[in-house]
Design a protein around this motif. Structure first.
Motif, short mmCIF file in Angstrom:
data_model
loop_
_atom_site.label_atom_id
_atom_site.label_comp_id
_atom_site.label_asym_id
_atom_site.label_seq_id
_atom_site.Cartn_x
_atom_site.Cartn_y
_atom_site.Cartn_z
N ALA A 24 0.83 -1.21 0.00
CA ALA A 24 0.00 0.00 0.00
C ALA A 24 0.87 1.26 0.00
N GLN A 25 1.95 1.24 0.77
CA GLN A 25 2.85 2.39 0.81
C GLN A 25 3.51 2.59 -0.56
N ALA A 26 3.92 1.51 -1.18
CA ALA A 26 4.54 1.60 -2.50
C ALA A 26 3.54 2.13 -3.52
N ASP A 27 2.31 1.66 -3.45
CA ASP A 27 1.27 2.14 -4.36
C ASP A 27 1.04 3.64 -4.17
N ALA A 28 1.01 4.09 -2.93
CA ALA A 28 0.80 5.51 -2.64
C ALA A 28 1.97 6.34 -3.17
N ARG A 29 3.18 5.84 -3.00
CA ARG A 29 4.36 6.55 -3.50
C ARG A 29 4.30 6.65 -5.03
N GLN A 30 3.91 5.55 -5.68
CA GLN A 30 3.79 5.57 -7.14
C GLN A 30 2.73 6.57 -7.58
N ALA A 31 1.61 6.62 -6.88
CA ALA A 31 0.54 7.56 -7.23
C ALA A 31 1.03 9.00 -7.07
N GLY A 32 1.78 9.26 -6.02
CA GLY A 32 2.33 10.60 -5.81
C GLY A 32 3.29 11.00 -6.90
N GLU A 33 4.15 10.07 -7.30
CA GLU A 33 5.09 10.35 -8.38
C GLU A 33 4.36 10.58 -9.69
N LYS A 34 3.31 9.82 -9.95
CA LYS A 34 2.54 10.01 -11.18
C LYS A 34 1.86 11.37 -11.17
N ALA A 35 1.38 11.79 -10.01
CA ALA A 35 0.75 13.11 -9.90
C ALA A 35 1.77 14.22 -10.17
N LYS A 36 2.97 14.06 -9.65
CA LYS A 36 4.03 15.04 -9.91
C LYS A 36 4.35 15.09 -11.39
N ASP A 37 4.43 13.91 -12.03
CA ASP A 37 4.69 13.87 -13.47
C ASP A 37 3.59 14.57 -14.25
N ALA A 38 2.34 14.33 -13.86
CA ALA A 38 1.22 14.96 -14.54
C ALA A 38 1.29 16.48 -14.39
N ALA A 39 1.64 16.95 -13.19
CA ALA A 39 1.75 18.39 -12.97
C ALA A 39 2.88 18.97 -13.82
N LYS A 40 3.98 18.26 -13.93
CA LYS A 40 5.08 18.73 -14.78
C LYS A 40 4.63 18.83 -16.22
N ASP A 41 3.88 17.83 -16.68
CA ASP A 41 3.39 17.86 -18.06
C ASP A 41 2.45 19.05 -18.28
#
Length: 63
Positions: free
Chosen positions: A40-57
């Motif tokens: 669950a922690q790994a999934d949350a970290r991945q979701a956070g990183e994906k959100a950061k990537d989306a914001a960068k885009d």
């Protein structure tokens, strides 16, 4: 997502799955629960990183 962050999250997810599987196989509920929590922690970290990537885009920013 940064390569290092992505790799680290995937490794943590895999370790959690191993713990969960071993805990289930030997009847150790605590180990099984720890494995689920790590996943669950790994999934949350991945979701956070994906959100950061989306914001960068969206904002066209670069690290």
């Amino acid at each position: 997502m940064g390569d290092n962050s992505k790799t680290h999250a995937k490794v943590d997810e895999a370790k959690g799955k191993v713990k969960e599987t071993i805990g289930h196989a030997v009847g150790n509920e605590r180990l099984e629960a720890e494995g689920r929590a790590e996943q669950a922690q790994a999934d949350a970290r991945q979701a956070g990183e994906k959100a950061k990537d989306a914001a960068k885009d969206i904002f066209h920013t670069h690290d």
